[in-house]
Design a protein around this motif. Structure first.
Motif, PDB file in Angstrom:
ATOM      1  N   MET A  81      30.835  -1.150   5.969  1.00  0.00           N
ATOM      2  CA  MET A  81      29.392  -1.143   6.083  1.00  0.00           C
ATOM      3  C   MET A  81      28.806  -1.803   4.836  1.00  0.00           C
ATOM      4  SD  MET A  81      27.117   2.146   6.654  1.00  0.00           S
ATOM      5  CE  MET A  81      25.486   2.248   6.105  1.00  0.00           C
ATOM      6  N   THR A  82      27.911  -2.745   5.052  1.00  0.00           N
ATOM      7  CA  THR A  82      27.257  -3.391   3.913  1.00  0.00           C
ATOM      8  C   THR A  82      25.836  -2.876   3.808  1.00  0.00           C
ATOM      9  OG1 THR A  82      26.514  -5.239   5.261  1.00  0.00           O
ATOM     10  CG2 THR A  82      28.632  -5.490   4.159  1.00  0.00           C
ATOM     11  N   THR A  83      25.379  -2.842   2.613  1.00  0.00           N
ATOM     12  CA  THR A  83      23.994  -2.419   2.393  1.00  0.00           C
ATOM     13  C   THR A  83      23.195  -3.606   1.898  1.00  0.00           C
ATOM     14  OG1 THR A  83      24.471  -1.742   0.147  1.00  0.00           O
ATOM     15  CG2 THR A  83      24.666  -0.055   1.853  1.00  0.00           C
ATOM     16  N   ARG A  84      21.966  -3.633   2.308  1.00  0.00           N
ATOM     17  CA  ARG A  84      21.076  -4.696   1.856  1.00  0.00           C
ATOM     18  C   ARG A  84      20.596  -4.367   0.452  1.00  0.00           C
ATOM     19  NH1 ARG A  84      16.717  -5.607   6.505  1.00  0.00           N
ATOM     20  NH2 ARG A  84      15.494  -5.387   4.639  1.00  0.00           N
ATOM     21  N   PRO A  85      20.418  -5.395  -0.361  1.00  0.00           N
ATOM     22  CA  PRO A  85      19.872  -5.125  -1.694  1.00  0.00           C
ATOM     23  C   PRO A  85      18.458  -4.580  -1.550  1.00  0.00           C
ATOM     24  CG  PRO A  85      20.055  -7.481  -1.317  1.00  0.00           C
ATOM     25  CD  PRO A  85      20.662  -6.793  -0.131  1.00  0.00           C
ATOM     26  N   PRO A  86      18.052  -3.779  -2.484  1.00  0.00           N
ATOM     27  CA  PRO A  86      16.690  -3.238  -2.379  1.00  0.00           C
ATOM     28  C   PRO A  86      15.656  -4.348  -2.429  1.00  0.00           C
ATOM     29  CG  PRO A  86      17.650  -2.738  -4.519  1.00  0.00           C
ATOM     30  CD  PRO A  86      18.728  -3.377  -3.694  1.00  0.00           C
ATOM     31  N   GLU A  87      14.624  -4.195  -1.639  1.00  0.00           N
ATOM     32  CA  GLU A  87      13.541  -5.186  -1.642  1.00  0.00           C
ATOM     33  C   GLU A  87      12.675  -4.965  -2.876  1.00  0.00           C
ATOM     34  OE1 GLU A  87      11.264  -5.603   1.907  1.00  0.00           O
ATOM     35  OE2 GLU A  87      13.004  -5.234   3.176  1.00  0.00           O
ATOM     36  N   PRO A  88      12.173  -6.055  -3.453  1.00  0.00           N
ATOM     37  CA  PRO A  88      11.281  -5.882  -4.607  1.00  0.00           C
ATOM     38  C   PRO A  88      10.024  -5.144  -4.163  1.00  0.00           C
ATOM     39  CG  PRO A  88      11.328  -8.180  -3.919  1.00  0.00           C
ATOM     40  CD  PRO A  88      12.323  -7.438  -3.075  1.00  0.00           C
ATOM     41  N   PRO A  89       9.457  -4.372  -5.045  1.00  0.00           N
ATOM     42  CA  PRO A  89       8.242  -3.638  -4.658  1.00  0.00           C
ATOM     43  C   PRO A  89       7.106  -4.609  -4.367  1.00  0.00           C
ATOM     44  CG  PRO A  89       8.637  -3.446  -7.016  1.00  0.00           C
ATOM     45  CD  PRO A  89       9.818  -4.162  -6.424  1.00  0.00           C
ATOM     46  N   ARG A  90       6.337  -4.272  -3.393  1.00  0.00           N
ATOM     47  CA  ARG A  90       5.158  -5.087  -3.075  1.00  0.00           C
ATOM     48  C   ARG A  90       4.043  -4.668  -4.023  1.00  0.00           C
ATOM     49  NH1 ARG A  90       5.660  -7.570   2.193  1.00  0.00           N
ATOM     50  NH2 ARG A  90       7.631  -6.879   3.058  1.00  0.00           N
ATOM     51  N   ILE A  91       3.474  -5.655  -4.652  1.00  0.00           N
ATOM     52  CA  ILE A  91       2.447  -5.375  -5.651  1.00  0.00           C
ATOM     53  C   ILE A  91       1.097  -5.791  -5.093  1.00  0.00           C
ATOM     54  CG2 ILE A  91       1.652  -5.901  -7.979  1.00  0.00           C
ATOM     55  CD1 ILE A  91       4.591  -6.495  -8.659  1.00  0.00           C
ATOM     56  N   ALA A  92       0.196  -4.871  -5.073  1.00  0.00           N
ATOM     57  CA  ALA A  92      -1.160  -5.165  -4.607  1.00  0.00           C
ATOM     58  C   ALA A  92      -1.918  -5.896  -5.711  1.00  0.00           C
ATOM     59  CB  ALA A  92      -1.879  -3.865  -4.256  1.00  0.00           C
ATOM     60  N   PRO A  93      -2.803  -6.807  -5.338  1.00  0.00           N
ATOM     61  CA  PRO A  93      -3.595  -7.489  -6.361  1.00  0.00           C
ATOM     62  C   PRO A  93      -4.418  -6.478  -7.156  1.00  0.00           C
ATOM     63  CG  PRO A  93      -4.141  -8.302  -4.152  1.00  0.00           C
ATOM     64  CD  PRO A  93      -3.154  -7.198  -3.998  1.00  0.00           C
ATOM     65  N   ARG A  94      -4.577  -6.783  -8.429  1.00  0.00           N
ATOM     66  CA  ARG A  94      -5.405  -5.915  -9.256  1.00  0.00           C
ATOM     67  C   ARG A  94      -6.832  -5.953  -8.743  1.00  0.00           C
ATOM     68  NH1 ARG A  94      -5.431  -7.755 -14.905  1.00  0.00           N
ATOM     69  NH2 ARG A  94      -5.748  -9.707 -13.871  1.00  0.00           N
ATOM     70  N   SER A  95      -7.498  -4.837  -8.834  1.00  0.00           N
ATOM     71  CA  SER A  95      -8.858  -4.759  -8.298  1.00  0.00           C
ATOM     72  C   SER A  95      -9.808  -5.718  -9.011  1.00  0.00           C
ATOM     73  CB  SER A  95      -9.382  -3.333  -8.394  1.00  0.00           C
ATOM     74  OG  SER A  95      -9.394  -2.908  -9.732  1.00  0.00           O
ATOM     75  N   LYS A  96      -9.532  -6.023 -10.272  1.00  0.00           N
ATOM     76  CA  LYS A  96     -10.428  -6.904 -11.028  1.00  0.00           C
ATOM     77  C   LYS A  96     -10.045  -8.377 -10.921  1.00  0.00           C
ATOM     78  CE  LYS A  96     -11.399  -4.110 -15.100  1.00  0.00           C
ATOM     79  NZ  LYS A  96     -11.427  -4.265 -16.511  1.00  0.00           N
ATOM     80  N   SER A  97      -8.954  -8.689 -10.252  1.00  0.00           N
ATOM     81  CA  SER A  97      -8.456 -10.071 -10.282  1.00  0.00           C
ATOM     82  C   SER A  97      -9.459 -11.081  -9.729  1.00  0.00           C
ATOM     83  CB  SER A  97      -7.120 -10.194  -9.567  1.00  0.00           C
ATOM     84  OG  SER A  97      -7.252  -9.931  -8.192  1.00  0.00           O
ATOM     85  N   GLU A  98     -10.166 -10.720  -8.674  1.00  0.00           N
ATOM     86  CA  GLU A  98     -11.138 -11.663  -8.103  1.00  0.00           C
ATOM     87  C   GLU A  98     -12.303 -11.896  -9.058  1.00  0.00           C
ATOM     88  OE1 GLU A  98     -10.770 -13.635  -5.473  1.00  0.00           O
ATOM     89  OE2 GLU A  98      -8.769 -12.742  -5.352  1.00  0.00           O
TER      90      GLU A  98
END
Length: 89
Positions: free
Chosen positions: A1-18
């Motif tokens: 059985m093979t395991t998939r590498p962990p997915e990188p965390p999804r990062i939400a845009p910073r609220s001030k970025s816009e």
């Protein structure tokens, strides 16, 4: 059985970025000519403004927006943009 590498965390845009992007875009017309030309080249060539910092990767959407805004200001001032060669690092 093979395991998939962990997915990188999804990062939400910073609220001030816009609002920070809007402030930067609003600031571009106040830049001195030399800074405007330098930053236009940086936005177009630096790997810092490329997807995953890949020197041959595509520009990020924000880099395109900044480059185009700087290019518009260059044209309004009648300046000639610097050559877009090298990494700009």
């Amino acid at each position: 059985m093979t395991t998939r590498p962990p997915e990188p965390p999804r990062i939400a845009p910073r609220s001030k970025s816009e609002s920070e992007m809007r402030a930067l875009l609003d600031e571009i017309p106040s830049w001195p000519d030399a800074m405007l030309l330098h930053m236009h080249k940086r936005f177009a060539t630096s790997r810092l403004f490329r997807v995953h910092h890949d020197p041959h990767g595509p520009l990020t959407e924000r880099a395109v927006l900044l480059r185009d805004a700087a290019g518009t200001e260059i044209a309004l001032r009648g300046l000639s943009p610097l050559a877009e060669t090298g990494d700009g690092e």
